[in-house]
Scaffold this motif. Structure first.
Motif, PDB file in Angstrom:
ATOM      1  N   ASN A  74      66.254  73.639 -60.508  1.00 14.67           N
ATOM      2  CA  ASN A  74      65.776  72.740 -59.470  1.00 14.67           C
ATOM      3  C   ASN A  74      66.989  72.266 -58.661  1.00 14.67           C
ATOM      4  OD1 ASN A  74      64.827  70.653 -57.880  1.00 14.67           O
ATOM      5  ND2 ASN A  74      63.833  69.552 -59.534  1.00 14.67           N
ATOM      6  N   VAL A  75      66.999  72.586 -57.376  1.00 14.32           N
ATOM      7  CA  VAL A  75      68.135  72.213 -56.531  1.00 14.32           C
ATOM      8  C   VAL A  75      67.723  71.222 -55.438  1.00 14.32           C
ATOM      9  CG1 VAL A  75      69.442  74.327 -56.970  1.00 14.32           C
ATOM     10  CG2 VAL A  75      67.844  74.239 -55.039  1.00 14.32           C
ATOM     11  N   THR A  76      66.664  70.488 -55.691  1.00 15.56           N
ATOM     12  CA  THR A  76      66.170  69.544 -54.685  1.00 15.56           C
ATOM     13  C   THR A  76      67.273  68.615 -54.197  1.00 15.56           C
ATOM     14  OG1 THR A  76      63.955  69.629 -55.638  1.00 15.56           O
ATOM     15  CG2 THR A  76      64.467  67.734 -54.250  1.00 15.56           C
ATOM     16  N   LYS A  77      68.008  68.022 -55.121  1.00 13.81           N
ATOM     17  CA  LYS A  77      69.072  67.073 -54.753  1.00 13.81           C
ATOM     18  C   LYS A  77      70.201  67.778 -54.008  1.00 13.81           C
ATOM     19  CE  LYS A  77      72.461  64.406 -57.230  1.00 13.81           C
ATOM     20  NZ  LYS A  77      72.787  63.772 -58.495  1.00 13.81           N
ATOM     21  N   MET A  78      70.690  68.877 -54.557  1.00 12.07           N
ATOM     22  CA  MET A  78      71.815  69.571 -53.925  1.00 12.07           C
ATOM     23  C   MET A  78      71.426  70.170 -52.576  1.00 12.07           C
ATOM     24  SD  MET A  78      74.297  71.369 -56.706  1.00 12.07           S
ATOM     25  CE  MET A  78      73.053  72.176 -57.681  1.00 12.07           C
ATOM     26  N   ALA A  79      70.224  70.745 -52.474  1.00 15.53           N
ATOM     27  CA  ALA A  79      69.780  71.318 -51.198  1.00 15.53           C
ATOM     28  C   ALA A  79      69.653  70.219 -50.144  1.00 15.53           C
ATOM     29  CB  ALA A  79      68.454  72.046 -51.365  1.00 15.53           C
ATOM     30  N   SER A  80      69.206  69.048 -50.564  1.00 16.87           N
ATOM     31  CA  SER A  80      69.108  67.912 -49.638  1.00 16.87           C
ATOM     32  C   SER A  80      70.493  67.441 -49.216  1.00 16.87           C
ATOM     33  CB  SER A  80      68.318  66.769 -50.282  1.00 16.87           C
ATOM     34  OG  SER A  80      66.996  67.190 -50.577  1.00 16.87           O
ATOM     35  N   MET A  81      71.451  67.478 -50.137  1.00 17.74           N
ATOM     36  CA  MET A  81      72.830  67.115 -49.801  1.00 17.74           C
ATOM     37  C   MET A  81      73.437  68.125 -48.821  1.00 17.74           C
ATOM     38  SD  MET A  81      74.356  65.952 -53.483  1.00 17.74           S
ATOM     39  CE  MET A  81      74.128  64.301 -54.119  1.00 17.74           C
ATOM     40  N   ASP A 125      67.733  63.308 -41.515  1.00 16.26           N
ATOM     41  CA  ASP A 125      68.763  62.747 -42.401  1.00 16.26           C
ATOM     42  C   ASP A 125      68.194  61.669 -43.319  1.00 16.26           C
ATOM     43  OD1 ASP A 125      70.545  64.377 -41.087  1.00 16.26           O
ATOM     44  OD2 ASP A 125      71.774  62.757 -40.279  1.00 16.26           O
ATOM     45  N   GLU A 126      67.330  60.820 -42.762  1.00  9.46           N
ATOM     46  CA  GLU A 126      66.767  59.721 -43.546  1.00  9.46           C
ATOM     47  C   GLU A 126      65.881  60.233 -44.685  1.00  9.46           C
ATOM     48  OE1 GLU A 126      68.106  58.466 -39.637  1.00  9.46           O
ATOM     49  OE2 GLU A 126      66.708  60.045 -40.200  1.00  9.46           O
ATOM     50  N   VAL A 127      65.181  61.339 -44.435  1.00  5.67           N
ATOM     51  CA  VAL A 127      64.367  61.964 -45.484  1.00  5.67           C
ATOM     52  C   VAL A 127      65.283  62.520 -46.572  1.00  5.67           C
ATOM     53  CG1 VAL A 127      62.739  63.837 -45.999  1.00  5.67           C
ATOM     54  CG2 VAL A 127      62.455  62.467 -43.911  1.00  5.67           C
ATOM     55  N   MET A 128      66.390  63.168 -46.156  1.00 12.41           N
ATOM     56  CA  MET A 128      67.339  63.715 -47.135  1.00 12.41           C
ATOM     57  C   MET A 128      67.918  62.595 -47.993  1.00 12.41           C
ATOM     58  SD  MET A 128      67.155  66.934 -46.578  1.00 12.41           S
ATOM     59  CE  MET A 128      65.490  66.537 -46.103  1.00 12.41           C
ATOM     60  N   LEU A 129      68.274  61.485 -47.363  1.00 10.44           N
ATOM     61  CA  LEU A 129      68.823  60.359 -48.113  1.00 10.44           C
ATOM     62  C   LEU A 129      67.810  59.796 -49.101  1.00 10.44           C
ATOM     63  CD1 LEU A 129      70.759  58.657 -45.199  1.00 10.44           C
ATOM     64  CD2 LEU A 129      71.784  59.665 -47.261  1.00 10.44           C
ATOM     65  N   SER A 130      66.546  59.728 -48.698  1.00  9.20           N
ATOM     66  CA  SER A 130      65.498  59.246 -49.614  1.00  9.20           C
ATOM     67  C   SER A 130      65.324  60.184 -50.794  1.00  9.20           C
ATOM     68  CB  SER A 130      64.170  59.094 -48.866  1.00  9.20           C
ATOM     69  OG  SER A 130      64.245  58.040 -47.934  1.00  9.20           O
ATOM     70  N   ILE A 131      65.350  61.485 -50.527  1.00 11.50           N
ATOM     71  CA  ILE A 131      65.208  62.468 -51.609  1.00 11.50           C
ATOM     72  C   ILE A 131      66.392  62.363 -52.571  1.00 11.50           C
ATOM     73  CG2 ILE A 131      65.239  64.945 -52.152  1.00 11.50           C
ATOM     74  CD1 ILE A 131      63.675  65.347 -49.481  1.00 11.50           C
ATOM     75  N   ILE A 132      67.586  62.282 -52.033  1.00  9.94           N
ATOM     76  CA  ILE A 132      68.786  62.170 -52.870  1.00  9.94           C
ATOM     77  C   ILE A 132      68.719  60.901 -53.720  1.00  9.94           C
ATOM     78  CG2 ILE A 132      71.304  61.909 -52.861  1.00  9.94           C
ATOM     79  CD1 ILE A 132      71.200  63.613 -50.169  1.00  9.94           C
ATOM     80  N   ALA A 133      68.345  59.782 -53.087  1.00  8.27           N
ATOM     81  CA  ALA A 133      68.229  58.517 -53.821  1.00  8.27           C
ATOM     82  C   ALA A 133      67.172  58.623 -54.914  1.00  8.27           C
ATOM     83  CB  ALA A 133      67.894  57.378 -52.863  1.00  8.27           C
ATOM     84  N   GLU A 183      66.218  61.379 -56.473  1.00  9.55           N
ATOM     85  CA  GLU A 183      66.763  62.251 -57.515  1.00  9.55           C
ATOM     86  C   GLU A 183      67.834  61.534 -58.345  1.00  9.55           C
ATOM     87  OE1 GLU A 183      65.956  65.569 -58.373  1.00  9.55           O
ATOM     88  OE2 GLU A 183      64.197  65.217 -57.107  1.00  9.55           O
ATOM     89  N   MET A 184      68.478  60.545 -57.759  1.00 11.06           N
ATOM     90  CA  MET A 184      69.483  59.744 -58.477  1.00 11.06           C
ATOM     91  C   MET A 184      68.835  58.586 -59.247  1.00 11.06           C
ATOM     92  SD  MET A 184      72.391  59.464 -55.478  1.00 11.06           S
ATOM     93  CE  MET A 184      73.422  58.349 -56.437  1.00 11.06           C
TER      94      MET A 184
END
Length: 195
Positions: free
Chosen positions: A121-128, A176-184, A186-187
């Motif tokens: 699963n690369v959801t976090k890394m792909a979003s980064m 970008d805001e969607v990517m930040l939400s996904i990363i957050a 996943e964290m």
């Protein structure tokens, strides 16, 4: 075509790629023409986002390096106050910094792609990757265009095309805001919504 209406959308960049609104009214699709399982379109779209986000990073790395290299060459030839623009420390330091950012993006992209190819699963890394590519898509052409002076504001140089066309990287495939939400998320730091 009966039941199908297409309205092209005029965009500020990416002119080689048509974007349109397609309206379907009373259009019948034979069962033999259905792709995948009926009703699964949204799910398929969500699943493909990781590949799209990795592609966004991959599609940007080489053009980023080209913009930086072309700008360095131009600044080596362009003179201001009797010396090449590239002889200014602020210019060559900035280009070196931008090249470092691109190399960091490339490294993250390679790591995420390797993990994806192994089935992880690369959801976090792909979003980064997508977030960083989108931000560099604004920063690199903007910084480099500045060094081209008035010539950078013309349609005659590639940097001005990248300035227009690359802006979509921070929007398409998730802003970008969607990517930040996904990363957050996943964290495990995304605040929960209280009802």
């Amino acid at each position: 075509m009966l039941g199908i209406k297409v309205e092209l959308i005029d965009k500020i960049g990416m002119h080689s790629s048509d974007t349109a609104m397609i309206f379907l009214e009373d259009v019948k699709v034979p069962a033999s023409h259905i792709i995948g399982e009926e009703g699964m379109g949204f799910t398929y779209q969500m699943l493909q986002f990781q590949e799209e986000r990795l592609w966004a990073g991959a599609a940007a790395v080489v053009p980023f390096y080209k913009i930086i290299r072309d700008t360095a060459e131009y600044c080596g030839q362009r003179k201001a106050f009797g010396q090449p623009v590239l002889s200014n420390q602020s210019v060559y330091f900035r280009l070196a910094e931008l090249a470092t950012e691109v190399e960091l993006l490339r490294s993250l992209l390679h790591k995420a792609t390797a993990q994806y190819c192994m089935g992880h699963n690369v959801t976090k890394m792909a979003s980064m990757v997508k977030l960083k590519a989108g931000r560099l898509a604004r920063e690199i052409p903007d910084a480099c265009l500045q060094y081209w002076g008035g010539m950078g504001f013309t349609s005659d140089v590639l940097v001005s095309r990248f300035y227009r066309d690359f802006r979509i990287l921070s929007i398409g495939g998730g802003a970008d805001e969607v990517m930040l939400s996904i990363i957050a998320k996943e964290m495990n730091i995304l605040p929960s919504k209280k009802k």
